[in-house]
Design an enzyme around this catalytic site. Structure first.
Site, PDB file in Angstrom:
ATOM      1  N   HIS A  72     -11.879  27.998  15.578  1.00 19.14           N
ATOM      2  CA  HIS A  72     -10.811  28.936  15.918  1.00 19.14           C
ATOM      3  C   HIS A  72     -10.182  29.501  14.651  1.00 19.14           C
ATOM      4  O   HIS A  72      -9.666  28.753  13.827  1.00 19.14           O
ATOM      5  CB  HIS A  72      -9.727  28.240  16.757  1.00 19.14           C
ATOM      6  N   TYR A 200       0.359  28.820  22.852  1.00 20.97           N
ATOM      7  CA  TYR A 200       1.596  28.034  22.954  1.00 20.97           C
ATOM      8  C   TYR A 200       2.651  28.977  23.525  1.00 20.97           C
ATOM      9  O   TYR A 200       2.918  30.031  22.959  1.00 20.97           O
ATOM     10  CB  TYR A 200       2.054  27.556  21.583  1.00 20.97           C
ATOM     11  N   PRO A 292       3.077  16.255  20.008  1.00 19.68           N
ATOM     12  CA  PRO A 292       1.740  16.882  19.932  1.00 19.68           C
ATOM     13  C   PRO A 292       1.767  18.394  19.699  1.00 19.68           C
ATOM     14  O   PRO A 292       0.721  19.002  19.509  1.00 19.68           O
ATOM     15  CB  PRO A 292       1.129  16.546  21.294  1.00 19.68           C
ATOM     16  N   LYS A 296      -1.047  17.346  15.132  1.00 22.25           N
ATOM     17  CA  LYS A 296      -1.157  16.676  13.831  1.00 22.25           C
ATOM     18  C   LYS A 296      -1.509  15.199  13.914  1.00 22.25           C
ATOM     19  O   LYS A 296      -1.832  14.586  12.893  1.00 22.25           O
ATOM     20  CB  LYS A 296       0.171  16.811  13.063  1.00 22.25           C
ATOM     21  N   TYR A 384      -0.557  24.880  10.229  1.00 24.17           N
ATOM     22  CA  TYR A 384      -1.413  24.597  11.387  1.00 24.17           C
ATOM     23  C   TYR A 384      -2.836  24.232  10.955  1.00 24.17           C
ATOM     24  O   TYR A 384      -3.423  23.294  11.500  1.00 24.17           O
ATOM     25  CB  TYR A 384      -1.439  25.809  12.333  1.00 24.17           C
TER      26      TYR A 384
HETATM   27  C1  PHB Z   1      -5.244  19.555  23.171  1.00 25.65           C
HETATM   28  O1  PHB Z   1      -6.223  20.348  23.266  1.00 25.65           O
HETATM   29  O2  PHB Z   1      -5.197  18.460  23.795  1.00 25.65           O
HETATM   30  C2  PHB Z   1      -4.083  19.948  22.283  1.00 25.65           C
HETATM   31  C3  PHB Z   1      -4.211  21.062  21.469  1.00 25.65           C
HETATM   32  C4  PHB Z   1      -3.146  21.428  20.648  1.00 25.65           C
HETATM   33  C5  PHB Z   1      -1.977  20.678  20.663  1.00 25.65           C
HETATM   34  C6  PHB Z   1      -1.861  19.543  21.484  1.00 25.65           C
HETATM   35  C7  PHB Z   1      -2.920  19.175  22.298  1.00 25.65           C
HETATM   36  O3  PHB Z   1      -0.932  21.047  19.868  1.00 25.65           O
END
Ligand code: PHB
Ligand code: APR
Length: 389
Positions: A72, A200, A292, A296, A384
């Site tokens: 990505h 997000y 989450p 990280k 990120y």
């Molecule tokens: C996930 O794909 O489980 C995932 C991805 C990004 C995050 C948290 C969980 O910030």
């Protein structure tokens, strides 16, 4: 039994450390309380920094990841109406790799078997003794028989609830903790993702995240109050809510289907200082937890393990203890910057019950600034994709 290093825990931290030590000719023994099946049953995050993928490449355990993972170059932030794409590749020259932590752990376990790395599954009653004394050792029970392992060094890779951190007294170490007033409800489903890159979303009803494991398996999350359970969220209600929170554009691409896994996890920020005591060294979730939101957790475990394995190898190869002595400070420097980023994104993207109206205006102003400022987008992108190790 005697060995160079006892590693408590066969999660990503313990397994990465065992592999790196073994590859350098240092003898580890891994003690894991559960079965392989139990360890692999855990559904965890799925975004890898190059810090983590580099470890797998160095170990030659990257073949399936290279075949099955997704690269990505960007990530999207939404506020209910608009989608703000951050072009991480253009801003930093780097990308993230989408590959489930469960898959990383499976690859590490399979390679440990192939390489005859000594992992004792279902080792019960693990206890640490004399970690700051002359004979540091571990006792545990296996098939009802008590065992003892004398080790030169002990790695506490036993996660947030393990015994290692507990042996560091309040006079010697201390926690720093922030608990968030909500949790994440996560759903895994064998349906195509609604988006090519993660979204997000900060909606007035709460946070949502559209992620994936592959182009045929999706992973979604929504912020929920701490007093709710998965029984409050039958599949159809969940799909309705995720479509509302992601906004009309993304929602129009959501494919619904039966949940394969559904769970609620609380969010906390946690760091324990220092990460060492005597011959015990903490790594991964044993020493720190991040919400989450910044993806990280696994990546911080990987940087801890790179620092710790380098230090342990230097000790065994040349007797040099300098890196062991400097491990905690070096790891904590990167940990605290990732804790900050995870806390920042959590504050930016979630609805906080108190000051809800004013907070939301602050969040919308921050998202406006993110949409307009390359400097702000670069800050977010740098964090990120992963800060330097
Ligand atoms: C996930 O794909 O489980 C995932 C991805 C990004 C995050 C948290 C969980 O910030
Ligand atoms: N004896 C032996 N093993 C133990 C004990 C014990 N008393 N207590 C815990 N363990 C094991 C757990 O069963 C688990 O397999 O230690 C392991 C710790 O693994 P994780 O909790 O996954 O922690 P870590 O390896 O540091 O990986 C961090 O995992 O939890 C996620 O979000 C987190 O992505 C991050 C990553």
């Amino acid at each position: 039994m005697k060995t160079d290093v006892v590693i408590i825990g066969a999660g990503p931290s313990g397994l990465m450390l065992a592999h790196l030590l073994h590859a350098a000719g240092v003898n580890p023994i891994v003690l894991e309380r559960h079965t392989q099946e139990h360890v692999l049953s855990r559904i965890r995050a799925g975004v890898l920094e190059s810090t983590t993928t580099d470890v797998l490449v160095e170990l030659g355990i990257d073949e399936r990841m290279n075949r099955e993972s997704l690269q990505h170059d960007g990530v999207v932030f939404a506020d209910g109406e608009r989608l703000i794409r951050i072009d991480m590749a253009a801003l930093t020259g780097r990308h993230v790799t989408v590959y489930g932590q469960t898959e990383v752990t499976k690859d590490l376990i399979d390679a440990a078997e192939d390489r005859n790395i000594h992992v004792v599954w279902e080792s019960e009653d693990v206890a640490l003794h004399n970690v700051d004394g002359v004979d540091p050792h571990i006792t545990y029970t296996k098939n009802g028989k008590e065992e003892r392992v004398d080790a030169k060094l002990i790695a506490g890779c036993d996660g947030f609830h393990g015994p290692s951190r507990q042996v560091i007294s309040a006079e010697t170490g201390r926690p720093f903790e922030l608990i968030y007033p909500f949790g994440w409800l996560g759903v895994l489903a064998d349906v195509p993702p609604c988006t090519e890159e993660l979204i997000y979303a900060n909606h007035e009803r709460g946070f949502a995240l559209a992620s994936m494991r592959s182009m045929s398996r999706s992973r979604y999350y929504i912020q929920v109050p701490l007093d709710q359970t998965i029984d409050d969220w039958p599949d159809e209600k969940f799909w309705d809510e995720i479509c509302t929170r992601l906004g009309p554009n993304a929602a129009s691409h959501v494919t619904r289907g039966p949940s394969l896994e559904k769970s609620i996890a609380p969010l906390r920020s946690f760091v324990f200082e220092p990460m060492n005591h005597g011959r015990l060294f903490l790594a991964g979730d044993a020493a720190h937890i991040v919400p989450p939101t910044g993806a990280k957790g696994l990546n911080l475990a990987a940087s801890d393990i790179v620092y710790l394995s380098d230090a342990m190898i230097a000790y065994f190869k040349s007797g040099d203890e300098a890196a062991l002595k400097g491990y905690s400070a070096k790891a904590l420097a990167r940990i605290w910057k990732s804790e900050r980023f995870s806390w920042y994104l959590t504050k930016l993207m979630h609805r906080f019950p108190e000051n809800a109206d004013f907070d939301r205006r602050m969040q919308l102003a921050e998202l406006d600034y993110l949409a307009e400022s390359e400097a702000m987008q670069t800050m977010l992108a740098e964090n990120y994709v992963g800060l330097p190790i």
